[in-house]
Design a protein around this motif. Structure first.
Motif, PDB file in Angstrom:
ATOM      1  N   UNK A 103       0.831  -1.207   0.000  1.00  0.00           N
ATOM      2  CA  UNK A 103       0.000   0.000   0.000  1.00  0.00           C
ATOM      3  C   UNK A 103       0.865   1.256   0.000  1.00  0.00           C
ATOM      4  N   UNK A 104       1.965   1.207   0.760  1.00  0.00           N
ATOM      5  CA  UNK A 104       2.888   2.350   0.755  1.00  0.00           C
ATOM      6  C   UNK A 104       3.518   2.516  -0.621  1.00  0.00           C
ATOM      7  N   UNK A 105       3.828   1.413  -1.299  1.00  0.00           N
ATOM      8  CA  UNK A 105       4.387   1.487  -2.645  1.00  0.00           C
ATOM      9  C   UNK A 105       3.420   2.132  -3.624  1.00  0.00           C
TER      10      UNK A 105
ATOM     11  N   UNK B  77      11.950   4.129  -5.209  1.00  0.00           N
ATOM     12  CA  UNK B  77      11.434   3.709  -3.905  1.00  0.00           C
ATOM     13  C   UNK B  77      10.164   2.884  -4.053  1.00  0.00           C
ATOM     14  N   UNK B  78       9.277   3.315  -4.956  1.00  0.00           N
ATOM     15  CA  UNK B  78       8.032   2.572  -5.182  1.00  0.00           C
ATOM     16  C   UNK B  78       8.326   1.189  -5.742  1.00  0.00           C
ATOM     17  N   UNK B  79       9.285   1.102  -6.660  1.00  0.00           N
ATOM     18  CA  UNK B  79       9.651  -0.184  -7.240  1.00  0.00           C
ATOM     19  C   UNK B  79      10.169  -1.138  -6.160  1.00  0.00           C
ATOM     20  N   UNK B  80      10.990  -0.622  -5.264  1.00  0.00           N
ATOM     21  CA  UNK B  80      11.545  -1.465  -4.208  1.00  0.00           C
ATOM     22  C   UNK B  80      10.468  -1.894  -3.216  1.00  0.00           C
ATOM     23  N   UNK B  81       9.579  -0.978  -2.857  1.00  0.00           N
ATOM     24  CA  UNK B  81       8.483  -1.319  -1.946  1.00  0.00           C
ATOM     25  C   UNK B  81       7.578  -2.391  -2.548  1.00  0.00           C
ATOM     26  N   UNK B  82       7.208  -2.220  -3.793  1.00  0.00           N
ATOM     27  CA  UNK B  82       6.314  -3.185  -4.438  1.00  0.00           C
ATOM     28  C   UNK B  82       7.021  -4.511  -4.698  1.00  0.00           C
ATOM     29  N   UNK B  83       8.269  -4.449  -5.144  1.00  0.00           N
ATOM     30  CA  UNK B  83       8.985  -5.680  -5.470  1.00  0.00           C
ATOM     31  C   UNK B  83       9.269  -6.538  -4.260  1.00  0.00           C
ATOM     32  N   UNK B  84       9.824  -5.934  -3.216  1.00  0.00           N
ATOM     33  CA  UNK B  84      10.185  -6.710  -2.032  1.00  0.00           C
ATOM     34  C   UNK B  84       8.952  -7.271  -1.330  1.00  0.00           C
ATOM     35  N   UNK B  85       7.941  -6.438  -1.129  1.00  0.00           N
ATOM     36  CA  UNK B  85       6.751  -6.892  -0.416  1.00  0.00           C
ATOM     37  C   UNK B  85       5.884  -7.813  -1.264  1.00  0.00           C
TER      38      UNK B  85
ATOM     39  N   UNK C 265      -7.690 -11.248   2.571  1.00  0.00           N
ATOM     40  CA  UNK C 265      -6.739 -10.150   2.786  1.00  0.00           C
ATOM     41  C   UNK C 265      -5.479 -10.371   1.960  1.00  0.00           C
ATOM     42  N   UNK C 266      -5.034 -11.633   1.859  1.00  0.00           N
ATOM     43  CA  UNK C 266      -3.866 -11.943   1.016  1.00  0.00           C
ATOM     44  C   UNK C 266      -4.171 -11.627  -0.444  1.00  0.00           C
ATOM     45  N   UNK C 267      -5.357 -12.006  -0.913  1.00  0.00           N
ATOM     46  CA  UNK C 267      -5.744 -11.745  -2.299  1.00  0.00           C
ATOM     47  C   UNK C 267      -5.865 -10.244  -2.552  1.00  0.00           C
ATOM     48  N   UNK C 268      -6.394  -9.508  -1.566  1.00  0.00           N
ATOM     49  CA  UNK C 268      -6.476  -8.048  -1.701  1.00  0.00           C
ATOM     50  C   UNK C 268      -5.084  -7.444  -1.814  1.00  0.00           C
ATOM     51  N   UNK C 269      -4.110  -8.036  -1.088  1.00  0.00           N
ATOM     52  CA  UNK C 269      -2.733  -7.569  -1.210  1.00  0.00           C
ATOM     53  C   UNK C 269      -2.189  -7.775  -2.616  1.00  0.00           C
ATOM     54  N   UNK C 270      -2.544  -8.914  -3.234  1.00  0.00           N
ATOM     55  CA  UNK C 270      -2.114  -9.152  -4.617  1.00  0.00           C
ATOM     56  C   UNK C 270      -2.737  -8.143  -5.575  1.00  0.00           C
ATOM     57  N   UNK C 271      -4.025  -7.850  -5.384  1.00  0.00           N
ATOM     58  CA  UNK C 271      -4.681  -6.856  -6.244  1.00  0.00           C
ATOM     59  C   UNK C 271      -4.025  -5.488  -6.076  1.00  0.00           C
ATOM     60  N   UNK C 272      -3.712  -5.138  -4.830  1.00  0.00           N
ATOM     61  CA  UNK C 272      -3.031  -3.858  -4.598  1.00  0.00           C
ATOM     62  C   UNK C 272      -1.669  -3.844  -5.269  1.00  0.00           C
ATOM     63  N   UNK C 273      -1.008  -4.993  -5.300  1.00  0.00           N
ATOM     64  CA  UNK C 273       0.292  -5.077  -5.979  1.00  0.00           C
ATOM     65  C   UNK C 273       0.134  -4.808  -7.473  1.00  0.00           C
ATOM     66  N   UNK C 274      -0.886  -5.389  -8.096  1.00  0.00           N
ATOM     67  CA  UNK C 274      -1.124  -5.150  -9.521  1.00  0.00           C
ATOM     68  C   UNK C 274      -1.430  -3.679  -9.787  1.00  0.00           C
TER      69      UNK C 274
END
Length: 327
Positions: A131-133, A151-159, A305-314
């Motif tokens: 979400x921060x990414x 910074x956004x790339x690193x936040x999204x990639x690592x998490x 919640x895990x699936x919502x995290x994946x959607x947020x990643x996309x």
């Protein structure tokens, strides 16, 4: 006049068994006292700062200082989510530390906390980071800042990587807890398959340290199988073992001790301070005996919640592509 045998001081300063008891009984009593006492943890601040320095030194030759500061910040943000969840839910011995050449981690003992809380702790690392990414990607597009894009790339990639259902990543441990811990053979099969998949991903990315982690998991399957077998037997034979350590009767405590001996073998049984290792295995066994998978409704909510995290990643990746084009 012959004086009666005097009790020996225990590790906690309590009275230990008289000296005329057998060595086996004395070793058990020492392990029992250590099992009931909180494990002495090293200073959290010193551990964090010391390992942080080692991590920075291990990565110094590969990256410049700006990227290194950014990487450490992203890792800290991720692990602080786990740390806050553990402290909120009453985990014991909570410690945050860095691992040279690899990353960071938070450890803690889920002594008596419900399984859904442990599953939520696993999500509190990657989901807030994703979400921060997304937020950083939006600011990056608005300001056309290359630094924010990185910074956004690193936040999204690592998490996002940590959300993958591969043991020992957060996503893998989440689904192991929600689904596969319901039967020991399912848990072993899941650990094996996901560890092999992790090795495959690591080899494709030429990340040899990550491949070593997967190989270590495969090797650890033998111990995991023995642990789960003892947990299964203890649950069946001692239904009252789900209580806290301080409420266990002597029969249950001795059963945990015997299982710890079987886990470690008989070699070195009477070595100095061997009881400390026995007590540590007793805690591990007891924690797994007390741990039961979350209810079906809680498992469904946590999977959502895990699936919502994946959607947020996309969504974050789309925002990142937009930010990259803008900058």
């Amino acid at each position: 006049m012959i004086e009666p045998a005097q009790p020996m001081p225990s590790p906690a300063g309590e009275l230990a068994p008289p000296i005329d008891v057998t060595p086996e009984e004395r070793e058990y009593q020492r392990a029992r006292v250590a099992f009931l006492l909180p494990e002495r943890a090293s200073s959290g601040a010193l551990l964090l700062m010391g390992t942080l320095v080692l991590f920075a030194l291990s990565m110094w030759g590969e990256h410049d200082w700006r990227y290194l500061v950014l990487l450490i910040s992203v890792l800290l943000f991720h692990e602080l989510g786990h740390w806050a969840g553990m402290r909120l839910f009453g985990f014991q011995d909570v410690r945050m530390f860095f691992i040279p050449f690899f990353g960071a981690a938070v450890s803690g003992r889920n002594q008596g906390a419900e399984s859904w809380k442990e599953a939520l702790v696993l999500l509190l690392g990657p989901v807030p980071g994703i979400l921060a990414g997304c937020g950083v990607a939006i600011f990056s597009a608005a300001t056309k800042s290359q630094g924010l894009t990185e910074a956004a790339l690193l936040l999204l990639g690592l998490n996002g990587f940590n959300l993958l259902p591969l043991v020992p990543l957060d996503g893998g441990r989440l689904f192991q807890l929600l689904l596969f811990s319901r039967h020991r053979y399912l848990e072993l099969a899941f650990t094996l398959l996901t560890s092999l998949a992790l090795i495959g991903v690591a080899l494709a990315l030429e990340t040899w340290l990550l491949a070593a982690v997967g190989l270590f998991n495969v090797i650890g399957l033998f111990r995991q199988a023995r642990l789960l077998r003892h947990v299964h037997e203890l649950r069946a034979a001692y239904p009252g073992m789900v209580q806290g350590p301080e409420r266990l009767d002597d029969t249950s405590t001795r059963a945990l001790y015997d299982a710890s001996l079987a886990m470690a073998g008989t070699s070195g049984e009477h070595e100095t301070n061997a009881y400390v290792g026995r007590a540590r295995v007793m805690r591990e066994l007891h924690q797994r005996v007390r741990q039961h998978p979350p209810s079906a409704l809680a498992s469904l909510a946590l999977s959502g919640a895990w699936f919502a995290g994946l959607l947020a990643l996309l969504v974050g990746l789309v925002l990142l592509a937009w930010a990259s084009r803008a900058s």
